[in-house]
Design a protein around this motif. Structure first.
Motif, mmCIF file in Angstrom:
data_model
loop_
_atom_site.group_PDB
_atom_site.id
_atom_site.type_symbol
_atom_site.label_atom_id
_atom_site.label_comp_id
_atom_site.label_asym_id
_atom_site.label_seq_id
_atom_site.Cartn_x
_atom_site.Cartn_y
_atom_site.Cartn_z
ATOM 1 N N VAL A 69 -8.564 13.154 -2.755
ATOM 2 C CA VAL A 69 -9.300 12.212 -3.039
ATOM 3 C C VAL A 69 -9.964 11.794 -3.197
ATOM 4 O O VAL A 69 -10.961 11.957 -3.234
ATOM 5 N N ASP A 93 0.835 -1.142 0.405
ATOM 6 C CA ASP A 93 -0.107 -0.005 -0.016
ATOM 7 C C ASP A 93 0.533 1.472 -0.057
ATOM 8 O O ASP A 93 1.820 1.428 0.830
ATOM 9 N N ASP A 94 0.670 2.407 -1.166
ATOM 10 C CA ASP A 94 1.190 3.294 -0.759
ATOM 11 C C ASP A 94 0.290 4.156 -1.230
ATOM 12 O O ASP A 94 -0.593 4.764 -2.417
ATOM 13 N N GLN A 95 -0.132 5.373 0.014
ATOM 14 C CA GLN A 95 -1.091 6.298 -0.906
ATOM 15 C C GLN A 95 -1.240 6.873 -1.871
ATOM 16 O O GLN A 95 -1.525 7.385 -2.719
ATOM 17 N N LYS A 145 -8.957 2.726 -1.539
ATOM 18 C CA LYS A 145 -7.477 2.127 -1.023
ATOM 19 C C LYS A 145 -6.536 3.298 0.187
ATOM 20 O O LYS A 145 -6.856 2.934 0.958
ATOM 21 N N VAL A 146 -7.060 4.529 -0.805
ATOM 22 C CA VAL A 146 -6.339 6.357 -0.184
ATOM 23 C C VAL A 146 -7.444 5.781 1.446
ATOM 24 O O VAL A 146 -6.564 6.044 2.236
ATOM 25 N N TRP A 206 -1.997 4.934 -5.302
ATOM 26 C CA TRP A 206 -3.241 4.839 -5.789
ATOM 27 C C TRP A 206 -3.902 5.223 -6.287
ATOM 28 O O TRP A 206 -4.894 5.907 -6.976
ATOM 29 N N MET A 207 -3.444 7.272 -5.491
ATOM 30 C CA MET A 207 -4.409 8.469 -6.218
ATOM 31 C C MET A 207 -3.810 8.417 -7.137
ATOM 32 O O MET A 207 -4.300 9.103 -8.084
ATOM 33 N N ASN A 227 -8.373 12.674 3.202
ATOM 34 C CA ASN A 227 -7.205 12.558 2.605
ATOM 35 C C ASN A 227 -8.308 13.855 0.767
ATOM 36 O O ASN A 227 -9.550 13.566 1.219
ATOM 37 N N LEU A 267 -6.967 4.037 3.881
ATOM 38 C CA LEU A 267 -5.274 4.624 4.671
ATOM 39 C C LEU A 267 -5.481 6.141 5.493
ATOM 40 O O LEU A 267 -5.079 6.361 6.580
ATOM 41 N N ASP A 268 -6.152 6.898 4.948
ATOM 42 C CA ASP A 268 -6.340 8.103 5.170
ATOM 43 C C ASP A 268 -7.590 8.670 4.928
ATOM 44 O O ASP A 268 -7.859 9.493 3.709
ATOM 45 N N SER A 309 -9.606 2.291 -6.697
ATOM 46 C CA SER A 309 -8.065 3.209 -6.437
ATOM 47 C C SER A 309 -8.076 4.021 -5.061
ATOM 48 O O SER A 309 -7.736 4.401 -3.865
#
Length: 426
Positions: free
Chosen positions: A204, A166-168, A193-194, A171-172, A201, A197-198, A190
């Motif tokens: 997003v 996972d990488d914000q 997913k972000v 994914w963004m 955001n 995690l956040d 996608s």
């Protein structure tokens, strides 16, 4: 890539071994058979010579000689197996080489026709160019990405995410690339997913709202409005969120909300902006709908629906007009009574619009008068109450209009308030 080609070579060598070994093994068997038969024949000729000597020296007569020769021949034939050949038909090495060459050629042709070598090359090219695509897409350096490059960029991002987890940011970026490719399902997945995690955001949330609006269903619009309201709570002046809320209100024919949002956008723009005239025309169109009575019908429908909703905060506001401003009262003015956050979004939390009024007049502001989902009277603690008499049915202030507002009030401690309109807007 190297490991793949090594595996191909090993599999090819294994297949060649299966083809060639039977021929080479047969040749060895035939060679051994030939050597054994040669020895038997040599012994046969040696015995014939011995019998001939015995006959010449008269140790045996002719009859015994002939019988002995016949016996030698019979023994030789018995000792030579019928399936053993003294002659090898053809060169087995040539057969082995021919079969191996055919196998290799067939493998190459088959893989060229049905394999995925081009896709593999594209994949490796996408991974090699991933940093360049990122700079061009995010930093706006160089030429914009073409459709094929966007596809390659998405492939590279998916590979990176599969390898690194996972990488914000990744994914963004994948979500935004998917939007450009009209892959809305991929974009939503996608952005989901972000947000896992956040959840806060804001970029997003805004991009996700755009995807939901592009799909256009009522459920998606409602979800998008909720996301945009969350953005405005944290950043009340976010023009992207305000513009999307304006579009949502316009699509729903919520003319009052749409007009207020578009006016906020218009006031934040320079008149030289190419979008200024377009938004001004949109506001004019909305005003025509309000004049035709669409707003009255929309507000009435909203009131009927909200009658069944429990009110979490209600303020009774008694509005009066200062005596010195009676002669300034417009003949066909519109009275707006609204509450705004003391430190928050520029859009009203609750608003009541009246075209038929007489002072003093009593109105009630509550969550049912909210203009934007999530931005309600009960969502803030400190508020300012305002009453304005508009000459053009616009909630935005203009010269010559009458206005009055309260000091900063604690919403939870305010159930009623007397509001005096005592100012002339210069």
């Amino acid at each position: 890539m190297i490991l793949m080609w090594v595996a191909f070579v090993l599999l090819t060598l294994l297949a060649v071994a299966f083809v060639a070994l039977p021929f080479l093994s047969k040749e060895r068997v035939q060679s051994l058979t030939y050597n054994a038969n040669s020895e038997l024949i040599a012994i046969f000729h040696q015995r014939l010579g011995e019998l001939a000597n015995d006959l010449s020296e008269q140790r045996i007569d002719q009859v015994n000689h002939d019988e002995s020769v016949v016996e030698l021949k019979r023994r030789l034939l018995n000792e030579l197996s019928p399936e053993k050949s003294l002659m090898s038909k053809g060169n087995n090495r040539i057969f082995a080489l021919t079969g191996s060459a055919f196998l290799v050629a067939f493998t190459v042709i088959f893989y060229t026709a049905t394999g995925s070598q081009q896709q593999l090359q594209n994949w490796h090219s996408a991974m090699d160019n991933l940093p360049v695509y990122g700079e061009r897409a995010v930093m706006q350096q160089g030429e914009p990405l073409s459709q094929n490059e966007l596809q390659a960029f998405a492939l590279g991002l998916r590979t990176k995410l599969a390898q690194s987890g996972d990488d914000q940011v990744a994914w963004m970026l994948l979500g935004r690339v998917a939007m450009s490719l009209n892959e809305y399902d991929m974009a939503q997945q996608s952005f989901d997913k972000v947000l896992r995690l956040d959840p806060d955001n804001m970029p997003v949330l805004i991009s996700y709202s755009q995807v939901l609006l592009l799909e256009g269903s009522d459920a998606n619009m409602t979800r998008a409005a909720g996301m945009l309201s969350k953005v405005l709570k944290d950043d009340p002046t976010n023009l992207d969120a305000i513009s999307l809320l304006a579009l949502i209100a316009y699509e729903r024919h919520d003319w009052l909300q749409a007009k207020a949002a578009f006016e906020v956008l218009l006031n934040s723009m320079d008149k030289q902006d190419s979008r200024y005239s377009m938004i001004a025309q949109r506001i004019t169109e909305i005003e025509e709908n309000i004049t035709a009575g669409n707003t009255q019908q929309q507000v009435q429908q909203g009131s009927d629906e909200d009658n069944n909703v429990a009110q979490t905060s209600t303020i009774k506001v008694t509005v009066d007009l200062a005596q010195q401003l009676v002669d300034k009262l417009p003949t066909q003015g519109t009275l707006f009574v609204f509450a705004k956050a003391a430190n928050g979004p520029p859009m009203p939390l609750a608003v009541v619009k009246l075209t038929d009024y007489r002072f003093p007049i009593e109105v009630q502001l509550s969550d049912s008068n909210a203009m934007v989902a999530g931005l309600t009277l009960s969502s803030v603690e400190q508020i300012i109450l305002t009453a304005r008499i508009s000459k053009d049915a616009s909630v935005m202030p203009a010269t010559g209009e009458l206005e009055g507002h309260s000091e900063v009030l604690e919403r939870s401690q305010t159930q009623a308030y007397d509001l005096l309109i005592n100012e002339l807007i210069p």
